[in-house]
Design a protein around this motif. Structure first.
Motif, mmCIF file in Angstrom:
data_model
loop_
_atom_site.group_PDB
_atom_site.id
_atom_site.type_symbol
_atom_site.label_atom_id
_atom_site.label_comp_id
_atom_site.label_asym_id
_atom_site.label_seq_id
_atom_site.Cartn_x
_atom_site.Cartn_y
_atom_site.Cartn_z
ATOM 1 N N ARG A 85 -23.464 -0.840 -53.840
ATOM 2 C CA ARG A 85 -24.708 -0.992 -53.053
ATOM 3 C C ARG A 85 -24.448 -1.853 -51.814
ATOM 4 O O ARG A 85 -24.985 -1.572 -50.742
ATOM 5 N N CYS A 86 -23.624 -2.868 -51.938
ATOM 6 C CA CYS A 86 -23.260 -3.682 -50.772
ATOM 7 C C CYS A 86 -22.504 -2.848 -49.749
ATOM 8 O O CYS A 86 -22.726 -2.975 -48.543
ATOM 9 N N LEU A 87 -21.610 -1.997 -50.236
ATOM 10 C CA LEU A 87 -20.864 -1.121 -49.332
ATOM 11 C C LEU A 87 -21.798 -0.151 -48.613
ATOM 12 O O LEU A 87 -21.605 0.165 -47.444
ATOM 13 N N LEU A 88 -22.818 0.301 -49.316
ATOM 14 C CA LEU A 88 -23.764 1.255 -48.743
ATOM 15 C C LEU A 88 -24.487 0.686 -47.525
ATOM 16 O O LEU A 88 -24.704 1.394 -46.538
ATOM 17 N N ILE A 89 -24.820 -0.581 -47.562
ATOM 18 C CA ILE A 89 -25.590 -1.171 -46.462
ATOM 19 C C ILE A 89 -24.726 -1.893 -45.430
ATOM 20 O O ILE A 89 -25.246 -2.376 -44.433
ATOM 21 N N GLU A 90 -23.416 -1.948 -45.658
ATOM 22 C CA GLU A 90 -22.521 -2.638 -44.721
ATOM 23 C C GLU A 90 -22.392 -1.819 -43.439
ATOM 24 O O GLU A 90 -22.033 -0.643 -43.473
ATOM 25 N N THR A 91 -22.688 -2.430 -42.302
ATOM 26 C CA THR A 91 -22.593 -1.732 -41.014
ATOM 27 C C THR A 91 -21.361 -2.126 -40.204
ATOM 28 O O THR A 91 -21.017 -1.450 -39.239
ATOM 29 N N ASP A 92 -20.698 -3.208 -40.599
ATOM 30 C CA ASP A 92 -19.501 -3.666 -39.902
ATOM 31 C C ASP A 92 -18.286 -2.961 -40.510
ATOM 32 O O ASP A 92 -17.963 -3.170 -41.679
ATOM 33 N N GLU A 93 -17.622 -2.139 -39.712
ATOM 34 C CA GLU A 93 -16.493 -1.339 -40.197
ATOM 35 C C GLU A 93 -15.366 -2.214 -40.732
ATOM 36 O O GLU A 93 -14.751 -1.908 -41.767
ATOM 37 N N GLU A 94 -15.100 -3.333 -40.054
ATOM 38 C CA GLU A 94 -14.033 -4.238 -40.497
ATOM 39 C C GLU A 94 -14.360 -4.850 -41.866
ATOM 40 O O GLU A 94 -13.516 -4.913 -42.752
ATOM 41 N N ALA A 95 -15.591 -5.285 -42.035
ATOM 42 C CA ALA A 95 -16.016 -5.872 -43.314
ATOM 43 C C ALA A 95 -15.998 -4.808 -44.417
ATOM 44 O O ALA A 95 -15.657 -5.100 -45.561
ATOM 45 N N PHE A 96 -16.327 -3.576 -44.066
ATOM 46 C CA PHE A 96 -16.350 -2.486 -45.031
ATOM 47 C C PHE A 96 -14.945 -2.216 -45.588
ATOM 48 O O PHE A 96 -14.776 -1.991 -46.779
ATOM 49 N N THR A 97 -13.945 -2.223 -44.723
ATOM 50 C CA THR A 97 -12.584 -1.889 -45.151
ATOM 51 C C THR A 97 -11.815 -3.066 -45.731
ATOM 52 O O THR A 97 -10.744 -2.909 -46.286
ATOM 53 N N LYS A 98 -12.369 -4.269 -45.598
ATOM 54 C CA LYS A 98 -11.729 -5.470 -46.115
ATOM 55 C C LYS A 98 -11.672 -5.432 -47.646
ATOM 56 O O LYS A 98 -12.637 -5.039 -48.295
ATOM 57 N N GLU A 99 -10.538 -5.826 -48.208
ATOM 58 C CA GLU A 99 -10.383 -5.794 -49.675
ATOM 59 C C GLU A 99 -11.098 -6.924 -50.350
ATOM 60 O O GLU A 99 -11.267 -7.980 -49.906
#
Length: 192
Positions: A178-192
């Motif tokens: 659910r956090c990934l679903l609302i993440e709009t920052d591409e860098e934060a999304f791909t961060k492990e």
């Protein structure tokens, strides 16, 4: 118009025939078979496509941006929406049918295309392939395809409960997606 819903719909459609303001752009009643008019449909199939003049104008005006398609399951009512200038959904056509397959939707889209000239950049659908397959056949391929959040969420919930047996870990896994679903920052999304 009648106590029988099927007869009532038929009477309503026939009362609108020939009227310039009729919102009915396609009607195939049951027990009618005509391969030329309704290719791929059987005699027992039902198809009704409704789009009034306001909806046609909205589809022409906003239809080159985002198109959203969704079936209401059980009754097989498909709604086509565009996003208006406030990015709110506006219904521009309705398709009622006993089938949800690409053939039936293609037939409905062909008749809609006779009334509009659009080429949307984005298409949002449920997680089935019937909408995008039919749309590509008639209107071409949009630049992007999005899945409806509700369908994505439902799929995640199902798969998490199938794959993870411990309830505490199910909750944590669901929170992560659910956090990934609302993440709009591409860098934060791909961060492990």
């Amino acid at each position: 118009m009648d106590t029988n819903d099927v007869v009532s719909v038929g009477k309503w459609v026939h009362s609108l025939q020939g009227r310039e303001d009729s919102p009915v752009i396609l009607f195939k009643d049951q027990n009618i078979y005509d391969e030329d008019l309704y290719p791929g449909l059987k005699a027992e199939d039902f198809l009704l496509v409704i789009m009034n003049s306001c909806q046609r104008e909205m589809l022409n005006f906003y239809g080159n941006d985002t198109i959203c398609l969704d079936f209401t399951y059980g009754f097989d009512l498909a709604t086509i929406l565009v996003l208006d200038d406030k990015r709110e959904g506006f219904p521009v056509a309705f398709i009622l049918s006993n089938r949800q397959d690409s053939k039936t939707l293609s037939l409905a889209f062909v008749v809609i295309k006779e009334h509009v000239n659009i080429s949307p950049k984005v298409m949002m659908t449920d997680d089935t392939e019937s909408f995008p397959n039919a749309w590509r056949t008639v209107f071409g391929v949009p630049e992007k395809r999005l899945l409806c959040t509700w369908h994505v969420d439902r799929s995640w919930r199902r798969n998490i409960s199938k794959l993870i047996k411990m309830p505490e870990i199910q909750v944590e896994a669901y929170k992560v997606v659910r956090c990934l679903l609302i993440e709009t920052d591409e860098e934060a999304f791909t961060k492990e």
